[in-house]
Design a protein around this motif. Structure first.
Motif, short mmCIF file in Angstrom:
data_model
loop_
_atom_site.label_atom_id
_atom_site.label_comp_id
_atom_site.label_asym_id
_atom_site.label_seq_id
_atom_site.Cartn_x
_atom_site.Cartn_y
_atom_site.Cartn_z
N THR A 1 0.78 -1.20 -0.05
CA THR A 1 0.10 -0.11 -0.06
C THR A 1 0.86 1.25 0.02
O THR A 1 1.81 1.41 0.93
CB THR A 1 -1.04 0.22 1.32
N ASP A 2 0.56 2.13 -0.94
CA ASP A 2 1.47 3.35 -1.14
C ASP A 2 0.74 4.48 -0.84
O ASP A 2 1.37 5.43 -0.22
CB ASP A 2 2.22 3.52 -2.55
N ILE A 3 -0.42 4.52 -1.10
CA ILE A 3 -1.25 5.91 -0.68
C ILE A 3 -2.63 5.45 0.03
O ILE A 3 -3.38 4.33 -0.58
CB ILE A 3 -1.70 6.61 -1.86
N ILE A 4 -2.95 5.92 1.09
CA ILE A 4 -3.94 5.77 1.83
C ILE A 4 -5.05 6.75 1.89
O ILE A 4 -4.61 8.10 2.12
CB ILE A 4 -3.97 5.58 3.39
N ALA A 5 -6.46 6.46 1.30
CA ALA A 5 -7.43 7.49 1.29
C ALA A 5 -8.23 7.23 2.63
O ALA A 5 -8.50 5.74 2.78
CB ALA A 5 -8.37 7.42 0.22
N ILE A 6 -8.54 8.13 3.23
CA ILE A 6 -9.26 7.88 4.44
C ILE A 6 -10.16 9.19 4.81
O ILE A 6 -9.97 10.50 4.51
CB ILE A 6 -8.58 7.70 5.61
N ALA A 7 -11.52 9.01 5.45
CA ALA A 7 -12.30 10.12 5.81
C ALA A 7 -11.82 10.67 7.27
O ALA A 7 -11.04 9.74 7.94
CB ALA A 7 -13.64 9.74 5.96
N ILE B 1 -2.95 7.57 12.32
CA ILE B 1 -1.94 8.15 12.73
C ILE B 1 -1.30 7.46 13.86
O ILE B 1 -0.06 7.04 14.11
CB ILE B 1 -2.05 9.66 13.16
N PHE B 2 -2.32 6.95 14.85
CA PHE B 2 -1.79 6.23 16.06
C PHE B 2 -1.41 4.77 15.77
O PHE B 2 -0.28 4.30 16.40
CB PHE B 2 -3.14 5.82 16.88
N GLU B 3 -1.76 4.33 14.46
CA GLU B 3 -1.11 2.96 14.22
C GLU B 3 0.18 2.93 13.39
O GLU B 3 0.69 1.92 13.08
CB GLU B 3 -2.16 2.26 13.38
N ASP B 4 0.67 4.39 13.39
CA ASP B 4 1.72 4.58 12.59
C ASP B 4 1.72 4.13 11.17
O ASP B 4 2.86 3.57 10.56
CB ASP B 4 3.15 3.96 13.38
N LEU B 5 0.73 4.37 10.48
CA LEU B 5 0.53 3.77 9.19
C LEU B 5 0.87 4.93 8.20
O LEU B 5 0.82 4.58 7.10
CB LEU B 5 -1.04 3.16 8.90
N VAL B 6 0.87 5.99 8.33
CA VAL B 6 1.12 7.17 7.31
C VAL B 6 2.21 8.29 7.75
O VAL B 6 2.65 8.25 8.99
CB VAL B 6 -0.24 8.08 7.51
N LEU B 7 2.73 8.67 6.77
CA LEU B 7 4.14 9.48 7.05
C LEU B 7 3.41 10.98 7.29
O LEU B 7 2.64 11.61 6.83
CB LEU B 7 4.86 9.89 5.87
N VAL C 1 0.59 9.16 2.37
CA VAL C 1 1.51 8.32 2.03
C VAL C 1 1.66 7.58 3.14
O VAL C 1 1.95 7.62 4.38
CB VAL C 1 2.92 9.22 1.65
N SER C 2 1.58 6.09 2.55
CA SER C 2 1.87 4.85 3.65
C SER C 2 3.28 5.17 4.16
O SER C 2 4.10 5.33 3.42
CB SER C 2 1.48 3.58 2.99
N LYS C 3 3.25 4.65 5.31
CA LYS C 3 4.63 4.45 6.03
C LYS C 3 5.63 3.32 5.29
O LYS C 3 6.80 3.68 5.34
CB LYS C 3 4.43 4.01 7.53
N THR C 4 4.80 2.51 4.63
CA THR C 4 5.64 1.49 4.04
C THR C 4 5.95 1.53 2.36
O THR C 4 6.10 0.74 1.61
CB THR C 4 4.87 -0.02 4.33
N ALA C 5 5.45 2.85 1.99
CA ALA C 5 5.59 3.06 0.71
C ALA C 5 6.88 2.85 -0.04
O ALA C 5 7.95 3.25 0.58
CB ALA C 5 5.29 4.59 0.32
N GLU C 6 6.96 2.21 -0.96
CA GLU C 6 8.37 1.78 -1.62
C GLU C 6 8.98 2.83 -2.26
O GLU C 6 10.36 3.04 -2.35
CB GLU C 6 8.26 0.57 -2.56
N ASN C 7 8.17 4.11 -2.81
CA ASN C 7 8.71 5.00 -3.42
C ASN C 7 8.11 6.36 -3.17
O ASN C 7 7.13 6.62 -3.76
CB ASN C 7 8.81 4.87 -5.03
N VAL C 8 8.08 6.89 -1.97
CA VAL C 8 7.74 7.94 -1.27
C VAL C 8 7.50 9.25 -2.36
O VAL C 8 6.47 9.90 -2.57
CB VAL C 8 8.32 8.57 -0.10
N PRO C 9 8.65 9.58 -2.93
CA PRO C 9 8.52 10.69 -4.19
C PRO C 9 7.66 10.33 -5.28
O PRO C 9 6.91 11.27 -5.66
CB PRO C 9 9.99 10.81 -4.33
N LEU C 10 7.69 9.34 -5.52
CA LEU C 10 6.62 8.97 -6.52
C LEU C 10 5.13 9.00 -6.25
O LEU C 10 4.32 9.53 -6.71
CB LEU C 10 7.01 7.64 -7.03
#
Length: 441
Positions: free
Chosen positions: A104-110, A118-124, A325-334
């Motif tokens: 998962t590279d990008i997360i959409a959420i309401a 944020i608490f689960e440390d899933l996003v940058l 941006v997911s914390k595990t994104a492989e290419n954050v700039p992209l």
């Protein structure tokens, strides 16, 4: 380790591993590490965890197509979840993806799920990136500040770029008002004005009965009744139950009275407020912009909007969505380059045409498509002058379930408003205490 890295090394590290780890290794802020966009011939694969309806899917497909004009060698996979059966389900699935190591590279959420992400440390966090990227900074600057701030973390940091929003506003049938000899509602009307109007608009019996108002029976839809009375279900910082506030009791009793004392609203169980409104069996209801897609596609134009009636305040409620941006994104700039297209002005213009949400930018509404229907479309963005986000703690699904279960018992007359709110307050207090323990680690 040398900090004089070449562009090739930069792209190697940010393209193959965690940009955050890379920045830490080189002793630099994340924003500095991401200051350069990848070259156009970059190859890769990006996965978006996304939500919405068919129109939104087409809208974001167009944004992806614009991205692929710049990055033709990048495959974008849009994991599209139809409108979730509650944000709790959507959030849980995202957490399961992360725990399973699924890409998962990008997360959409309401907004309802931002604190949990944020608490689960899933996003940058994005503030350092925004400070060094003029295009991302421009996107933030173009968004209404209250919307951008509503998606920030409890630490005040930016994690999400706003993608859309909705509010709660009164939808009314001008023909029904004219037939009843009523002028359109004043923008500063009160609860008392509202009730008097509902009584005038309510008439008939049985299947022929017309109600003045159809209660929007969901947590978000009920929230403006609390806000316009200067209260809320949770404390200002969303940390504890506020259901013992006398103003909450006053508000709940008013909503209850619309059905059980005054008879100006149908029973809330199992009804579709939009169906009732469009069928003409209710003269008013409450919603955001989302029903306008149905109004337009069915060519039903007998509707206008006006602000929510006030008691102690004119404050309504908003909910918004964002891209992270997911914390595990492989290419954050992209991934950030893709967000630039997902959150672009062109996407906002398409959101205006779709009609199920409001765009993040006010400037996207300065056109005939938006302002021709309804007649008072300006009230949508006008509501931002006095508005608060829907309370969205990190245990949103649990909080919402507790409150709505007790509200259902109150509206069904199984318990009194006093009994229902007392029981809800006790249960919600325990749930919020457990959340505090979990957040404390």
């Amino acid at each position: 380790m040398s900090k004089n890295l070449s562009r090739r090394d930069f792209l190697k590290y940010t393209g193959m591993g965690s940009a955050a780890a890379f920045a830490a290794a080189y002793g630099m802020p994340l924003g500095t590490a991401l200051a350069q966009a990848p070259p156009g011939d970059t190859a890769g694969h990006l996965v978006i965890y996304n939500f919405g309806g068919a129109e939104q899917q087409r809208m974001f497909a167009n944004a992806i197509a614009r991205f692929n004009e710049r990055y033709p060698n990048v495959v974008v996979e849009d994991l599209y979840i139809p409108w979730p059966e509650g944000w709790g389900h959507y959030i849980t699935n995202m957490k399961l993806r992360a725990a399973s190591g699924l890409k998962t590279d990008i997360i959409a959420i309401a907004i309802e799920g931002t604190r949990e992400m944020i608490f689960e440390d899933l996003v940058l966090p994005m503030d350092d990136v925004i400070a060094t990227d003029a295009e991302l900074a421009a996107i933030v600057d173009e968004v209404e500040p209250v919307l951008h701030d509503g998606l920030k973390g409890p630490d005040g940091q930016t994690y999400f770029f706003t993608r859309e929003w909705n509010n709660m506003i009164i939808h009314y049938n001008p023909v029904k008002f004219e037939e009843a000899g009523l002028d359109p509602p004043a923008v500063d009307w009160t609860w008392e004005d509202f009730l008097e109007t509902c009584l005038t608009l309510t008439h008939g019996e049985g299947a022929d009965k017309q109600f003045g108002f159809s209660i929007p029976w969901f947590n978000f839809g009920l929230t403006p009744w609390w806000h316009t009375n200067g209260t809320a279900t949770l404390t200002e910082d969303w940390s504890q139950s506020n259901l013992d506030d006398p103003l909450m009791l006053e508000s709940v009793k008013f909503v209850h009275s619309l059905v059980h004392e005054h008879g100006v609203s149908p029973a809330v169980e199992g009804i579709s407020m939009t169906d009732h409104f469009m069928a003409g069996t209710t003269a008013m209801t409450g919603a955001g912009r989302w029903p306008f897609d149905t109004y337009v596609t069915t060519d039903w134009r007998t509707v206008d909007i006006t602000p929510w009636p006030r008691k102690r305040a004119g404050t309504t409620v908003f909910g918004s969505g964002g891209w992270a941006v997911s914390k595990t994104a492989e290419n954050v700039p992209l991934a950030l380059e893709l967000i630039k297209d997902l959150a672009a002005f062109e996407t906002d213009l398409e959101a205006v045409a779709v009609g199920t949400s409001l765009p993040a930018r006010r400037s996207a509404t300065e056109n005939e498509i938006f302002n021709s229907f309804p007649a008072n479309a300006h009230h949508f963005f006008g509501s931002l002058e006095d508005i608060k986000p829907v309370p969205s703690p990190a245990n949103f699904a649990e909080y919402e379930a507790i409150f709505m279960r007790h509200m259902s018992q109150i509206m069904a007359n199984t318990v009194t408003a006093e009994q229902g709110l007392e029981a809800a307050h006790i249960e919600l207090t325990a749930a919020m205490d457990k959340l505090a323990e979990r957040l404390a680690g």
